[in-house]
Design a protein around this motif. Structure first.
Motif, PDB file in Angstrom:
ATOM      1  N   ALA A   1       0.836  -1.198   0.000  1.00  0.00           N
ATOM      2  CA  ALA A   1       0.000   0.000   0.000  1.00  0.00           C
ATOM      3  C   ALA A   1       0.875   1.254   0.000  1.00  0.00           C
ATOM      4  O   ALA A   1       0.587   2.225  -0.719  1.00  0.00           O
ATOM      5  N   LEU A   2       1.952   1.228   0.791  1.00  0.00           N
ATOM      6  CA  LEU A   2       2.875   2.358   0.810  1.00  0.00           C
ATOM      7  C   LEU A   2       3.520   2.547  -0.558  1.00  0.00           C
ATOM      8  O   LEU A   2       3.698   3.684  -1.019  1.00  0.00           O
ATOM      9  N   ILE A   3       3.871   1.445  -1.215  1.00  0.00           N
ATOM     10  CA  ILE A   3       4.419   1.534  -2.571  1.00  0.00           C
ATOM     11  C   ILE A   3       3.436   2.257  -3.485  1.00  0.00           C
ATOM     12  O   ILE A   3       3.815   3.117  -4.290  1.00  0.00           O
ATOM     13  N   GLY A   4       2.160   1.912  -3.355  1.00  0.00           N
ATOM     14  CA  GLY A   4       1.139   2.560  -4.164  1.00  0.00           C
ATOM     15  C   GLY A   4       1.067   4.057  -3.887  1.00  0.00           C
ATOM     16  O   GLY A   4       1.021   4.875  -4.817  1.00  0.00           O
ATOM     17  N   PHE A   5       1.056   4.430  -2.613  1.00  0.00           N
ATOM     18  CA  PHE A   5       0.998   5.847  -2.246  1.00  0.00           C
ATOM     19  C   PHE A   5       2.228   6.615  -2.750  1.00  0.00           C
ATOM     20  O   PHE A   5       2.121   7.740  -3.237  1.00  0.00           O
ATOM     21  N   VAL A   6       3.402   5.986  -2.611  1.00  0.00           N
ATOM     22  CA  VAL A   6       4.641   6.652  -3.034  1.00  0.00           C
ATOM     23  C   VAL A   6       4.719   6.735  -4.555  1.00  0.00           C
ATOM     24  O   VAL A   6       5.075   7.782  -5.116  1.00  0.00           O
ATOM     25  N   ASP A   7       4.391   5.636  -5.244  1.00  0.00           N
ATOM     26  CA  ASP A   7       4.447   5.631  -6.708  1.00  0.00           C
ATOM     27  C   ASP A   7       3.552   6.715  -7.302  1.00  0.00           C
ATOM     28  O   ASP A   7       3.883   7.331  -8.316  1.00  0.00           O
ATOM     29  N   ALA A   8       2.405   6.940  -6.664  1.00  0.00           N
ATOM     30  CA  ALA A   8       1.454   7.928  -7.173  1.00  0.00           C
ATOM     31  C   ALA A   8       1.832   9.348  -6.778  1.00  0.00           C
ATOM     32  O   ALA A   8       1.279  10.310  -7.324  1.00  0.00           O
ATOM     33  N   GLY A   9       2.755   9.505  -5.824  1.00  0.00           N
ATOM     34  CA  GLY A   9       3.115  10.831  -5.347  1.00  0.00           C
ATOM     35  C   GLY A   9       2.208  11.334  -4.246  1.00  0.00           C
ATOM     36  O   GLY A   9       2.320  12.483  -3.811  1.00  0.00           O
TER      37      GLY A   9
ATOM     38  N   THR B   1      13.648  19.323   8.868  1.00  0.00           N
ATOM     39  CA  THR B   1      12.514  18.877   9.671  1.00  0.00           C
ATOM     40  C   THR B   1      12.730  17.436  10.090  1.00  0.00           C
ATOM     41  O   THR B   1      13.439  16.674   9.413  1.00  0.00           O
ATOM     42  N   THR B   2      12.150  17.073  11.215  1.00  0.00           N
ATOM     43  CA  THR B   2      12.270  15.687  11.673  1.00  0.00           C
ATOM     44  C   THR B   2      11.196  14.798  11.058  1.00  0.00           C
ATOM     45  O   THR B   2      11.192  13.601  11.284  1.00  0.00           O
ATOM     46  N   VAL B   3      10.263  15.387  10.303  1.00  0.00           N
ATOM     47  CA  VAL B   3       9.210  14.605   9.659  1.00  0.00           C
ATOM     48  C   VAL B   3       9.738  14.086   8.315  1.00  0.00           C
ATOM     49  O   VAL B   3      10.057  14.895   7.437  1.00  0.00           O
ATOM     50  N   PRO B   4       9.865  12.783   8.140  1.00  0.00           N
ATOM     51  CA  PRO B   4      10.521  12.266   6.931  1.00  0.00           C
ATOM     52  C   PRO B   4       9.653  12.265   5.672  1.00  0.00           C
ATOM     53  O   PRO B   4      10.171  12.329   4.570  1.00  0.00           O
ATOM     54  N   VAL B   5       8.333  12.174   5.838  1.00  0.00           N
ATOM     55  CA  VAL B   5       7.454  12.120   4.673  1.00  0.00           C
ATOM     56  C   VAL B   5       6.303  13.103   4.858  1.00  0.00           C
ATOM     57  O   VAL B   5       6.047  13.587   5.955  1.00  0.00           O
ATOM     58  N   GLN B   6       5.629  13.368   3.737  1.00  0.00           N
ATOM     59  CA  GLN B   6       4.540  14.324   3.791  1.00  0.00           C
ATOM     60  C   GLN B   6       3.476  13.971   2.762  1.00  0.00           C
ATOM     61  O   GLN B   6       3.676  13.102   1.911  1.00  0.00           O
ATOM     62  N   LEU B   7       2.355  14.685   2.834  1.00  0.00           N
ATOM     63  CA  LEU B   7       1.267  14.522   1.879  1.00  0.00           C
ATOM     64  C   LEU B   7       1.602  15.282   0.601  1.00  0.00           C
ATOM     65  O   LEU B   7       1.843  16.492   0.644  1.00  0.00           O
ATOM     66  N   GLY B   8       1.622  14.579  -0.525  1.00  0.00           N
ATOM     67  CA  GLY B   8       1.946  15.234  -1.776  1.00  0.00           C
ATOM     68  C   GLY B   8       3.365  15.756  -1.790  1.00  0.00           C
ATOM     69  O   GLY B   8       4.192  15.401  -0.950  1.00  0.00           O
TER      70      GLY B   8
END
Length: 482
Positions: A167-175, A186-193
């Protein structure tokens, strides 16, 4: 098998009358139909067709020790050929809906770790050597024995972890999920969009695709995943033609100037089996091959167990049918990938998309493999599916695999903690192997501190020792001066 899958199968009509092909693949016996197998084959292909773009991009962007680069056209041909041949062989020989192609992660190791130390021929020779050693482990029965030694609930945790991972692969592949650049402080490694918000037409295609897929699944529509992929590809084609889209990522949904392209088989056979020994020395070669084997070994183990569990093909003891053949074919795929200069080929977790469409046998592989064979000549046509149209299928399959979490006894810490680490580490480190390793080490440790070390199978002790080396490979290399 998830309840959603069982319900979908009950509504998919009666199975066909048995024929020679039916009996060979056991289609009716496994409660499937030709329609489901065909749909599954298409769904698997569309969710992993990105490898036709990504593998040449990764390998073609790197230079070897002598400054040489691989030709992207030849890489595309080699990637499609190995995927087509080995997927069909897995279908006929292993009778599982398990497609194979150049492994992501492994190709990055080849491009950015092996190639800078040696020639491309030498690097691909190490891949062939790794595949031969894996085949030897299968022939001796060791690889199959390790899989059988894993407790059933830990296998289910592997499936759940893979569900979150895919599922994460899907979210990342789509951006939909992106990595925040280090410059952001920032200490936050990922974000929305890409900016903390969802923006752009490609993101709209993905979001609508997710909603369409889950809506169709909730309605128990046959072919839900495949319908979503095709529909959103058409939508993406229209949007790309009418709107000003800055980028779609790897694959742009636009009608190609030409449909047919000529394959170039120039990379086939371009490998040197023992050339690396003269370039970097025996100790370095041993460490490199060890890393490749361990990653390939346990990635495949997790994929085979996860896909088979979701398809409802595990027996009462949690064993995969015909496991020995499946593992041998997977090892042979690594050999084939190296011999064709396409990097190590391995089983693809995206095969779960085909299972989500009802595939239960190797007949689905004939469809997937056939489409990869067509890609040798129709690559421009078959790569118009953007990741934003295919990625919703991975999110949906992640849900289906996640349903197995209910079988884990969360009030028993001796299994719950290893299961949790297995599930969490896979998506958080973007690696099936890392998740399995964390689960193994935790399981052995907890059994030991509880005074029940004798309950741990000796093969799990051995595998855990190897994982200790795997996780500590950097300080080990520093100690050895390599």
């Amino acid at each position: 098998m998830s309840e959603a899958q069982k319900t979908a199968e009950r509504q998919d009509g009666a199975p066909p009358a048995a024929t020679g092909v039916d009996r060979f693949f056991r289609i009716t016996e496994r409660g499937s139909t030709y329609a489901r197998e065909i749909r599954g084959g298409f769904a698997t292909f569309f969710t992993m067709a990105y490898i036709l773009v990504l593998n040449p991009l990764i390998l073609g962007s790197a230079k070897d020790k002598f400054g040489d680069q691989l030709d992207p056209v030849q890489l595309t041909t080699a990637t499609a050929l190995v995927a087509a041949v080995m997927t069909v062989i897995m279908g006929v020989g292993g009778n599982l809906p398990l497609a194979l192609a150049a492994g992501l992660g492994l190709n990055a190791v080849v491009a950015f770790q092996l190639a800078p130390l040696m020639s491309w021929d030498d690097a691909m020779g190490l891949i062939v050597l790794e595949g031969l050693l894996i085949c030897a482990l299968v022939v001796t029965g060791l690889r199959e024995a390790v899989m059988h030694a894993i407790p059933q609930q830990l296998k289910q945790a592997i499936s759940v972890g893979i569900g979150l991972f895919i599922a994460l692969i899907g979210f990342v592949d789509a951006g939909f999920v992106t990595r925040i650049p280090d410059a952001a402080n920032t200490t936050v490694p990922v974000q929305l969009g890409s900016t903390g918000t969802l923006a752009g037409w490609p993101m709209l295609v993905f979001c609508v695709g997710v909603l369409l897929t889950i809506g169709l699944l909730a309605r128990k529509v046959r072919g839900a995943i495949l319908i979503s992929i095709v529909t959103m590809t058409v939508v993406a084609l229209v949007i790309n033609a009418l709107a000003d889209v800055e980028t779609w990522g790897l694959t742009t949904p636009e009608w190609p100037d030409r449909i047919v392209d000529t394959p170039d088989f120039g990379l086939l056979g371009q490998f040197s089996l023992f050339g690396a020994f003269g370039q970097v020395g025996v100790v370095t070669v041993v460490l490199l091959v060890f890393t490749l084997i361990l990653s390939d070994f346990f990635d495949t183990m997790g994929t085979v167990v996860g896909v088979s569990a979701e398809a409802g093909l595990l027996d009462d003891d949690g064993k995969v049918p015909g496991l020995g053949k499946v593992l041998l074919i997977d090892g042979a795929a690594a050999v084939a990938g190296g011999a064709a200069s396409a990097s190590s080929a391995t089983s693809y977790i995206e095969s779960a998309a085909g299972v989500g469409e009802g595939a239960r046998t190797g007949f689905a592989n004939l469809v997937t493999g056939g489409l990869f064979a067509l890609a040798l000549f129709f690559t421009p046509l078959l790569t118009i599916v953007p990741l934003q149209a295919a990625a919703p299928a991975l999110v949906a399959v992640g849900f289906l695999m996640m349903t197995q979490v209910k079988h884990i006894e969360w009030d028993r810490y001796e299994i719950a903690i290893p299961a949790f680490l297995t599930i969490a580490v896979m998506p958080f480190t973007y690696s099936i192997t890392n998740g399995i390793g964390a689960g193994f080490l935790a399981y052995v440790l907890i059994k030991t501190v509880l005074g029940r070390a004798k309950e741990v199978h000796w093969l799990l002790w051995g595998a855990s020792a190897l994982f200790l080396v795997y996780f500590a490979i950097d300080p080990i290399e520093q100690l050895l001066g390599v």
